[in-house]
Design a protein around this motif. Structure first.
Motif, short mmCIF file in Angstrom:
data_model
loop_
_atom_site.label_atom_id
_atom_site.label_comp_id
_atom_site.label_asym_id
_atom_site.label_seq_id
_atom_site.Cartn_x
_atom_site.Cartn_y
_atom_site.Cartn_z
N TYR A 66 51.45 43.42 40.22
CA TYR A 66 50.81 42.28 39.58
C TYR A 66 49.36 42.06 40.02
N GLU A 67 48.62 41.40 39.13
CA GLU A 67 47.29 40.91 39.47
C GLU A 67 47.44 39.72 40.42
N PRO A 68 46.47 39.45 41.27
CA PRO A 68 45.19 40.14 41.45
C PRO A 68 45.26 41.31 42.42
N TRP A 69 46.49 41.65 42.83
CA TRP A 69 46.65 42.76 43.77
C TRP A 69 46.37 44.10 43.09
N ASP A 71 45.73 45.90 38.82
CA ASP A 71 45.25 45.57 37.48
C ASP A 71 46.02 46.39 36.46
N SER A 72 46.53 45.71 35.43
CA SER A 72 47.22 46.36 34.31
C SER A 72 48.43 47.18 34.77
N LYS A 79 41.61 49.27 40.68
CA LYS A 79 41.26 47.87 40.42
C LYS A 79 42.33 46.94 40.97
N GLY A 80 41.91 45.74 41.37
CA GLY A 80 42.80 44.83 42.05
C GLY A 80 42.64 45.00 43.55
N TYR A 222 47.67 34.22 39.58
CA TYR A 222 48.08 35.09 38.48
C TYR A 222 49.08 34.38 37.57
N TRP A 281 38.03 40.24 44.61
CA TRP A 281 39.29 40.14 43.88
C TRP A 281 40.07 38.84 44.13
#
Length: 293
Positions: A66-69, A71-72, A79-80, A222, A281
């Motif tokens: 999961y975000e923000p850890w 991304d997508s 990312k994240g 999130y 982040w």
């Protein structure tokens, strides 16, 4: 998703250590809780026999990520916060991005005793003495706060203290610190409800089965932003038996690569990389009020 757990203070950042592109100098025994100590020098090269697969850094996390850890739900995109930290550690160890392989490891399995199919797991895993009996930990890369999430029309939405939740029905995720944090800090009249996933928690909140969710602050951001149309972050509070709750990289018990990963992370803390990634982040956490008794 929620990953908050009980923690003891992890080892403080060491002085900057210069790591060669292909390896690092021999290291003394680590003082990190759960870290393996060895009288012989650690082989910190990218071809070290201590690696799960020499020439490759195998990194684990849960799915979905999961975000923000992350991304997508794609840890490999860099990312994240945790994806970025993992690649920064890999770089310090001399691995190119294409030498990093991600594998799935459910959170609750990560700190169980036994062999591991990865070099380290990055999954908001709190460093605890109990877990350190079965696995190794690096020093911390993030100090987490607990947070309370409810709905905008909830009678608890404008609460300004922890004691305001005395009569609330609280939801937490299984195998996390949040359960004990709720008992010790919020002290509700009834025990928290335990759910397998954050999705289950959100469903229970929207259906009125619970009044609020308690989990780590970045996950609350999130959930409020992506999973709820009318979510309200009430506030944050620190909890871990009076010590900061800190996340560490988890390695197999007595891994020959523990001191290498720990040194790489310490160097990233010393040169400001971890602080920069935290700001990039997770910066929104600064705007949430602190809840006290």
């Amino acid at each position: 998703m929620s990953r908050t757990r009980i923690a003891v203070a992890a080892s403080a950042a060491a002085t900057a250590v210069v790591l060669a592109a292909a390896g690092c100098a021999p290291q003394p025994q680590s003082t990190t809780p759960g870290a393996a100590g060895s009288a012989k020098a650690a082989d910190c090269t990218t071809g070290s026999p201590s690696l799960h697969k020499p020439g490759q850094l195998t990194v684990a996390t849960d799915s979905p990520a999961y975000e923000p850890w992350f991304d997508s739900n794609t840890p490999s995109n860099g990312k994240g916060f945790e994806s970025a930290v993992a690649y920064a550690v890999a770089g310090k160890l001399g691995f190119a991005k294409d030498q990093v392989k991600w594998v799935v490891e459910p959170f609750a399995h990560s700190y169980a005793p036994g062999a591991k199919s990865y070099d380290f797991d990055i999954n908001q895993i709190s460093i605890t003495p109990q877990r350190a009996k079965a696995v190794d930990f690096s020093g911390s890369y993030y100090t987490a706060s607990q947070a309370v999430l409810t709905l905008k029309d909830s009678k608890f939405a404008d609460a300004t203290s922890l004691s305001a939740f005395k009569g609330a029905k609280i939801g937490v995720q299984v195998a996390t610190t949040s359960y004990q944090a709720v008992l010790d800090q919020l002290k509700p009249a009834q025990k928290p409800s335990v759910f397998n996933t954050t999705k289950d928690e959100v469903t229970a909140l929207t259906n009125g089965q619970i009044d609020a969710i308690v989990t780590d602050l970045p996950t609350v951001f999130y959930l409020a932003g992506a999973e709820l149309d009318n979510g309200k972050i009430v506030g944050q509070f620190g909890y871990a038996g009076g010590t900061p709750e800190e996340f560490g990289l988890l390695l197999p018990k007595n891994s020959g690569y523990t001191s290498c990963v720990d040194k790489a992370l310490s160097a990233l803390k010393a040169d400001g990389t971890i602080a920069r990634l935290t700001k990039q982040w997770l910066s929104a956490s600064a705007n949430v009020p602190e809840l006290k008794q």
